[in-house]
Design a protein around this motif. Structure first.
Motif, PDB file in Angstrom:
ATOM      1  N   ASP A  93      11.091  33.314  49.145  1.00 49.87           N
ATOM      2  CA  ASP A  93      11.319  32.862  48.523  1.00 49.87           C
ATOM      3  C   ASP A  93      13.125  32.214  48.358  1.00 49.87           C
ATOM      4  O   ASP A  93      13.614  33.426  48.124  1.00 49.87           O
ATOM      5  CB  ASP A  93      10.987  32.968  46.750  1.00 49.87           C
ATOM      6  CG  ASP A  93       9.971  32.203  47.609  1.00 49.87           C
ATOM      7  OD1 ASP A  93       8.357  31.451  48.049  1.00 49.87           O
ATOM      8  OD2 ASP A  93       8.804  32.286  45.926  1.00 49.87           O
ATOM      9  N   GLY A 133      -1.882  15.741  34.271  1.00 54.73           N
ATOM     10  CA  GLY A 133      -0.614  16.863  34.010  1.00 54.73           C
ATOM     11  C   GLY A 133      -1.047  16.376  32.240  1.00 54.73           C
ATOM     12  O   GLY A 133      -1.626  15.582  31.259  1.00 54.73           O
ATOM     13  N   THR A 187       5.185  34.710  36.008  1.00 58.82           N
ATOM     14  CA  THR A 187       3.740  34.050  35.909  1.00 58.82           C
ATOM     15  C   THR A 187       3.815  32.284  35.411  1.00 58.82           C
ATOM     16  O   THR A 187       2.505  31.990  35.065  1.00 58.82           O
ATOM     17  CB  THR A 187       2.697  34.665  35.387  1.00 58.82           C
ATOM     18  OG1 THR A 187       3.477  34.725  33.756  1.00 58.82           O
ATOM     19  CG2 THR A 187       2.503  36.057  35.604  1.00 58.82           C
ATOM     20  N   LYS A 188       4.725  31.212  35.356  1.00 59.64           N
ATOM     21  CA  LYS A 188       4.418  30.472  35.021  1.00 59.64           C
ATOM     22  C   LYS A 188       5.203  29.379  34.008  1.00 59.64           C
ATOM     23  O   LYS A 188       5.314  28.698  33.879  1.00 59.64           O
ATOM     24  CB  LYS A 188       3.550  29.743  36.008  1.00 59.64           C
ATOM     25  CG  LYS A 188       3.016  30.071  37.109  1.00 59.64           C
ATOM     26  CD  LYS A 188       3.545  29.206  38.327  1.00 59.64           C
ATOM     27  CE  LYS A 188       3.505  30.160  39.359  1.00 59.64           C
ATOM     28  NZ  LYS A 188       1.971  30.978  40.505  1.00 59.64           N
ATOM     29  N   TRP A 189       4.775  30.689  32.435  1.00 56.18           N
ATOM     30  CA  TRP A 189       5.106  29.712  31.333  1.00 56.18           C
ATOM     31  C   TRP A 189       6.777  30.054  30.908  1.00 56.18           C
ATOM     32  O   TRP A 189       7.531  30.930  31.338  1.00 56.18           O
ATOM     33  CB  TRP A 189       4.052  30.697  30.393  1.00 56.18           C
ATOM     34  CG  TRP A 189       4.454  31.983  30.017  1.00 56.18           C
ATOM     35  CD1 TRP A 189       3.616  33.364  30.846  1.00 56.18           C
ATOM     36  CD2 TRP A 189       5.525  33.149  29.272  1.00 56.18           C
ATOM     37  NE1 TRP A 189       4.217  34.426  30.733  1.00 56.18           N
ATOM     38  CE2 TRP A 189       5.427  33.986  30.038  1.00 56.18           C
ATOM     39  CE3 TRP A 189       6.510  32.473  29.271  1.00 56.18           C
ATOM     40  CZ2 TRP A 189       5.822  35.450  29.468  1.00 56.18           C
ATOM     41  CZ3 TRP A 189       8.015  33.201  27.930  1.00 56.18           C
ATOM     42  CH2 TRP A 189       6.919  34.706  28.199  1.00 56.18           C
ATOM     43  N   GLU A 209      13.481  28.911  41.872  1.00 52.79           N
ATOM     44  CA  GLU A 209      12.333  29.611  42.231  1.00 52.79           C
ATOM     45  C   GLU A 209      12.126  30.428  43.230  1.00 52.79           C
ATOM     46  O   GLU A 209      11.335  30.698  44.236  1.00 52.79           O
ATOM     47  CB  GLU A 209      11.498  28.251  42.775  1.00 52.79           C
ATOM     48  CG  GLU A 209       9.929  28.707  41.960  1.00 52.79           C
ATOM     49  CD  GLU A 209       9.267  27.048  43.134  1.00 52.79           C
ATOM     50  OE1 GLU A 209       8.961  25.804  43.142  1.00 52.79           O
ATOM     51  OE2 GLU A 209       7.714  27.295  42.243  1.00 52.79           O
ATOM     52  N   PRO A 238       4.149  16.399  48.663  1.00 54.56           N
ATOM     53  CA  PRO A 238       2.805  18.106  48.215  1.00 54.56           C
ATOM     54  C   PRO A 238       1.617  16.815  47.869  1.00 54.56           C
ATOM     55  O   PRO A 238       1.663  15.320  48.569  1.00 54.56           O
ATOM     56  CB  PRO A 238       3.411  17.541  46.652  1.00 54.56           C
ATOM     57  CG  PRO A 238       4.477  16.266  46.717  1.00 54.56           C
ATOM     58  CD  PRO A 238       5.397  16.374  47.494  1.00 54.56           C
ATOM     59  N   TYR A 297       5.181  25.988  32.725  1.00 60.10           N
ATOM     60  CA  TYR A 297       5.740  24.885  32.238  1.00 60.10           C
ATOM     61  C   TYR A 297       5.190  25.705  30.970  1.00 60.10           C
ATOM     62  O   TYR A 297       5.867  26.826  30.961  1.00 60.10           O
ATOM     63  CB  TYR A 297       3.436  24.665  32.126  1.00 60.10           C
ATOM     64  CG  TYR A 297       2.400  26.128  32.425  1.00 60.10           C
ATOM     65  CD1 TYR A 297       2.509  26.344  30.798  1.00 60.10           C
ATOM     66  CD2 TYR A 297       1.702  26.616  32.749  1.00 60.10           C
ATOM     67  CE1 TYR A 297       1.422  27.941  30.818  1.00 60.10           C
ATOM     68  CE2 TYR A 297       1.532  28.547  32.948  1.00 60.10           C
ATOM     69  CZ  TYR A 297       1.252  28.379  31.774  1.00 60.10           C
ATOM     70  OH  TYR A 297       0.227  30.114  31.398  1.00 60.10           O
ATOM     71  N   PRO A 308      11.248  24.797  38.299  1.00 63.81           N
ATOM     72  CA  PRO A 308      10.497  23.701  39.140  1.00 63.81           C
ATOM     73  C   PRO A 308       8.931  25.473  38.460  1.00 63.81           C
ATOM     74  O   PRO A 308       9.439  25.879  38.937  1.00 63.81           O
ATOM     75  CB  PRO A 308      10.698  24.068  40.449  1.00 63.81           C
ATOM     76  CG  PRO A 308      12.466  24.881  40.126  1.00 63.81           C
ATOM     77  CD  PRO A 308      12.494  24.970  38.666  1.00 63.81           C
ATOM     78  N   GLY A 309       8.307  24.917  38.801  1.00 62.61           N
ATOM     79  CA  GLY A 309       6.605  25.275  39.007  1.00 62.61           C
ATOM     80  C   GLY A 309       6.558  26.157  37.130  1.00 62.61           C
ATOM     81  O   GLY A 309       5.562  26.407  37.431  1.00 62.61           O
ATOM     82  N   ARG A 368       4.494  14.979  28.914  1.00 59.32           N
ATOM     83  CA  ARG A 368       5.453  16.244  29.209  1.00 59.32           C
ATOM     84  C   ARG A 368       6.841  15.627  28.166  1.00 59.32           C
ATOM     85  O   ARG A 368       7.199  14.691  27.739  1.00 59.32           O
ATOM     86  CB  ARG A 368       6.503  15.625  30.193  1.00 59.32           C
ATOM     87  CG  ARG A 368       6.002  16.700  31.588  1.00 59.32           C
ATOM     88  CD  ARG A 368       4.508  16.336  32.153  1.00 59.32           C
ATOM     89  NE  ARG A 368       4.766  15.101  32.983  1.00 59.32           N
ATOM     90  CZ  ARG A 368       3.749  14.309  33.812  1.00 59.32           C
ATOM     91  NH1 ARG A 368       2.329  15.083  33.524  1.00 59.32           N
ATOM     92  NH2 ARG A 368       3.978  13.013  34.483  1.00 59.32           N
ATOM     93  N   ARG A 406      10.546  33.468  43.532  1.00 57.25           N
ATOM     94  CA  ARG A 406       9.138  34.026  43.076  1.00 57.25           C
ATOM     95  C   ARG A 406       9.399  35.131  43.416  1.00 57.25           C
ATOM     96  O   ARG A 406       8.912  36.593  43.514  1.00 57.25           O
ATOM     97  CB  ARG A 406       7.990  33.080  42.842  1.00 57.25           C
ATOM     98  CG  ARG A 406       8.275  32.076  41.680  1.00 57.25           C
ATOM     99  CD  ARG A 406       6.426  31.467  41.785  1.00 57.25           C
ATOM    100  NE  ARG A 406       7.186  30.277  41.047  1.00 57.25           N
ATOM    101  CZ  ARG A 406       6.754  30.387  39.759  1.00 57.25           C
ATOM    102  NH1 ARG A 406       6.733  30.867  39.325  1.00 57.25           N
ATOM    103  NH2 ARG A 406       6.913  28.744  39.260  1.00 57.25           N
ATOM    104  N   TYR A 407       8.588  35.137  44.578  1.00 59.41           N
ATOM    105  CA  TYR A 407       8.255  35.756  45.858  1.00 59.41           C
ATOM    106  C   TYR A 407       9.259  36.297  47.108  1.00 59.41           C
ATOM    107  O   TYR A 407       9.749  35.393  47.207  1.00 59.41           O
ATOM    108  CB  TYR A 407       7.132  36.107  46.693  1.00 59.41           C
ATOM    109  CG  TYR A 407       5.773  35.454  45.627  1.00 59.41           C
ATOM    110  CD1 TYR A 407       5.621  36.082  44.305  1.00 59.41           C
ATOM    111  CD2 TYR A 407       5.266  34.625  45.620  1.00 59.41           C
ATOM    112  CE1 TYR A 407       4.741  35.495  43.494  1.00 59.41           C
ATOM    113  CE2 TYR A 407       4.638  33.653  44.319  1.00 59.41           C
ATOM    114  CZ  TYR A 407       4.119  34.327  43.316  1.00 59.41           C
ATOM    115  OH  TYR A 407       3.733  34.187  42.643  1.00 59.41           O
TER     116      TYR A 407
END
Lengths: 250, 199
Positions: free
Chosen positions: B199, B10, B80-82, B193, B2, B24, B21-22, B13, B195-196
């Motif tokens: 993936d 950030g 959407t990440k949450w 992960e 990355p 929050y 992963p990804g 935590r 998502r799409y």
């Protein structure tokens, strides 16, 4: 003429790509437009979003989704980001990220909250606050492809200082009607007193339901609930109302 | 490798919870849906399981309420990440609803009021992994969050937990649902992960 190609290379869309900040613009007191150069950007549809990934030196990494603000234009991608005061990512993007810096980005993503130039029906765009961003991509795409599809924009915003894309939306865009509704404070001599938008605002600034417009509603959860509910109550078929909820997850 | 974002540290935590992963963590309860919130009258509410041979098993609201319920505490992970930890629900396990359902089907297509759909393998609905949930945090489930009743499948991304659920169609062949048809992953495991598509 901007390129308006539909992305097809699935693999390319899903790879994280370096995106270099080439320019930044002030859009409002709390919003900045970030212009990135993304090599091999496949193009996108108006209304799609991207995922942005930030990684700290200790290896910690986090992602957020942002709507694309620009019409597809080669390898340039614009995001308009509104700062959320206690946010983890938006303060960094709006304040710290400098021209030349690189973030990682992947996309475009999403095939529902999109406007395609082939659509012939009238369009109603209803935006609250930073929910204007994907709608602006639709307005820009319409202009970029020379579409004459009639658009109406109803934009609800707290105050003139929070308004996005002010000077661009002041330009004459034939076939695009704009209505601004201010909820807290208005420009001087504004005819409508500040207040939440109502069914009558939507009915006078929108389309009659029998014109069968597609309605795109984007904003905070409260805004989208209210606006979509009013559209249904005015007689718009729920299947023609597309919603996207925006902003911090609180 | 990355790319390091210069000057990005950030947020502090919280080590108590493990995030996929990804993702929050959020303390709020974000709302996401593709259209207006349907308002479903309890007098008209029905839930149907339809098998691949066309057999129908139908419950009305009173019948659902009469079934034994559970109170799972689960973590939610939205594409959407949450992520939201330790959410408290009440609902009927799909194991209860499937007790008398005879099927050899492998796939389920979930249907909602408001015409939303989502697909998943039938085995992901069974063995204590899924509920028809009608209470959240001790309260009736808010329409914004899928009330009167939603599917709850916490081990997959939350779009699989269809709001305003009205039925499950069992299928021999997999059939994509709403988000799966516009580019989202067919299965949606947050820990991998997914998502799409691709993936």
């Amino acid at each position: 003429m901007a390129r308006a190609a539909v992305p097809r290379r699935l693999g390319g869309r899903l790879r994280w790509k370096p995106a270099r900040l080439t320019d930044r613009r002030v859009e409002s007191q709390v919003a900045r437009t970030l212009v990135f150069e993304v090599p091999d950007w496949p193009g996108h549809l108006a209304g799609q979003h991207v995922d942005v990934r930030l990684t700290a030196e200790d290896g910690y990494s986090t992602q957020r989704s942002y709507s694309l603000a620009s019409a597809a234009d080669g390898e340039h991608v614009e995001l308009t980001v509104q700062r959320v005061d206690d946010g983890e990512v938006s303060p960094y993007l709006t304040e710290d990220l400098a021209v030349g810096d690189v973030v990682e980005l992947r996309g475009p993503v999403g095939g529902w909250f999109v406007w395609r130039p082939e659509q012939k029906e009238p369009i109603l765009l209803v935006g609250g606050g930073s929910g204007l961003v994907p709608l602006m991509a639709m307005i820009r795409m319409r202009r970029a492809v020379g579409s004459r599809t009639p658009f109406r924009l109803v934009y609800s915003v707290r105050s003139p200082e929070h308004q996005l894309f002010v000077s661009e939306l002041r330009l004459d865009d034939p076939g695009l009607d704009k209505t601004y509704l201010y909820s807290r404070s208005t420009p001087p001599q504004w005819p409508r007193p500040p207040g939440r938008f109502t069914a009558s605002d939507l009915s006078s600034a929108g389309w009659p339901p029998d014109f069968e417009p597609t309605c795109y509603v984007c904003g905070s959860t409260g805004f989208v609930e209210t606006a979509a509910g009013l559209l249904v109550a005015l007689g718009h078929h729920p299947a023609r109302i597309r919603t996207e909820r925006f902003g911090p997850s609180q | 490798m990355p790319i390091i974002s210069r000057g990005f540290h950030g947020r502090e935590r919280d080590a108590r919870h493990k995030l996929p992963p990804g993702q929050y963590e959020t303390a709020g309860f974000p709302v996401l849906s593709a259209g207006p919130t349907p308002r479903v009258d309890l007098d008209e509410w029905e839930f149907t399981i339809r098998t691949e041979t066309g057999d129908r098993h139908i419950w009305n609201w009173a019948e659902l309420m009469a079934l034994p319920s559970q109170t799972p505490t689960v973590d939610l992970h939205c594409v959407t990440k949450w992520s939201k930890f330790d959410t408290e629900w009440q609902g009927v396990s799909l194991d209860v609803l499937f007790e008398d359902v005879e099927t050899g089907a492998e796939y389920a297509l979930v249907h909602s009021y408001g015409d939303y759909t989502t697909n998943l393998p039938l085995e992901d609905l069974l063995d204590g992994q899924a509920w028809i949930a009608y209470r959240f945090d001790g309260e009736e489930l808010d329409p914004e969050h899928g009330g009167p009743a939603r599917l709850l499948v916490p081990h997959l991304y939350f779009w699989k937990s269809a709001k305003w659920v009205r039925g499950i169609q069992l299928l021999d062949e997999d059939e994509r649902g709403f988000w799966e048809n516009v580019g989202y992953h067919n299965y949606g495991d947050p820990w991998r992960e997914q998502r799409y598509q691709g993936d």
